[in-house]
Design an enzyme around this catalytic site. Sequence first.
Site, short mmCIF file in Angstrom:
data_model
loop_
_atom_site.label_atom_id
_atom_site.label_comp_id
_atom_site.label_asym_id
_atom_site.label_seq_id
_atom_site.Cartn_x
_atom_site.Cartn_y
_atom_site.Cartn_z
N GLY A 1 29.92 10.00 31.88
CA GLY A 1 28.47 10.02 31.83
C GLY A 1 27.87 11.10 32.70
N SER A 2 26.88 10.73 33.51
CA SER A 2 26.09 11.70 34.26
C SER A 2 26.82 12.34 35.43
CB SER A 2 24.80 11.05 34.76
OG SER A 2 23.91 10.83 33.69
#
Length: 482
Positions: A110-111
């Site tokens: 993800g981020s």
Amino acid sequence: MSTERMQRQTLRMTLLRHAMVISMLFLAEPSVAASRSPESAPGTVDRAAVRTQDRTARIDTALAPFVASGDFMGVVAYRYDGQAPVIRSYGLAQVELGVRHRPDGIFGIGSISKQVTAVAVLLLEQDGALAVDDPVARYLPEFKPDDDIRIEQLLVHTAGVADIYDLESFGRSGGAVGRFAEVIDELAARPLTHAPGTTYAYSNGGYAVLAAVIERVSGMTYAEFTERRIAKPLGLRTLRQIGPDARTGRVSGYDPHGIDGLQPARRPATAFLVGSGSLETDAEDLLAWTSAIHSGRLLSASAYGRFTRDHGHAYGYGISVFRRFDRPAIGHDGRVAGFSSDAVRYPDDGLSVVVLGNVQSVARDDIRRIVAAAALDVEIDAGVPPADLRPVPASIELEALEGAFGFGPNLTVYIDVRDREVFARANRGAETQLVYRGDGRWFSRVLYATVRFGRDADGRVDRLIWGEAEDAPAGLRLAEGP
């Protein structure tokens, strides 16, 4: 009962049985035993090994409730500079087949990908190919040429570019279908949320634009650049962009469902994640990345200083800058369909800590505190999953909860009810189920947050309250129905 619901129920029961067995097994089998090192005199005990065993036992015990509740499965790890990594795995990499996690499983991060994107930009700056204070339009003349957006504003989330999850194309397909070039075109067509440089507003869209800049300047795709300029020089064999093809070691992702169940997650098309959340890796490589980038690899001292400087709102370039356990910390978390992750560097201690989960749940926040506290020998009150989740009573009129609730000019939360299950969705983003807790409270196992519904003098639901505190933010009803 429909075939789909029967399959869902079977999956939930399978998970619960496996989770309970696994939680008992790992508590009985510490991964590091007290032993004598080769240099130790006969009859002596290796104190470092004993300390590691104590730490892993502490982690195992604290994580057991989260594994049993279905809110965490995956791998946690830590490493002190110059020492071997300590890696622990819990639960199932593939629920349907009962496949146990291995330390080398590959997860979507993800981020956490954002810090890799930021480093890619800084490498191009070191090459003399761009400067972070350059206007974006110098490299992407088709992207909002009339707005003075700077590369650094994209890095620190002050550019005003819309978020990926607010795009109409994402909403139409639930993120299942998209092309990166079309995502950039749609971001260009969307109005800015604010004038560039005036306000902080976290934006995955801004990092998509950074990826487009990287591609235009380097002449390589984002995937090619990160592999050639970052993964290969650092020896990160598993770090790469998520592709459509099957990959050995890749674990399956799940979203919470119901009181203690899971359901297979539908991963968004990579086109919506490029630059902001499109990478995957295993725990050892994520530890290696975290140690390397904070130890003088790849970036010059000047570039690293800007990468980790607090540019406002405790944020550097693609990375958060904060304090935890009364010491400085640098890191970022990640959450994408089916996965939750975290990677933090404690620079004063020479310690890197990572969490990779294949359940999309912000229970990850408790997990990361537990692992780091154990590694640092810090005592904390470890959190536990809520014990009061329950079926919805038949007496509750769920349709009265449906509607749109405004929390500000750029945030609307929609409540929907299907088959007596309640779901919340922010703007055009993904849904999260709300599970009943009693006393008018509902819990999101994805967001690990409790919400309440307020009523007016006539007993009609007129607001959604996000949290249990008296001053918790409340969104007023905007319209009937989502």
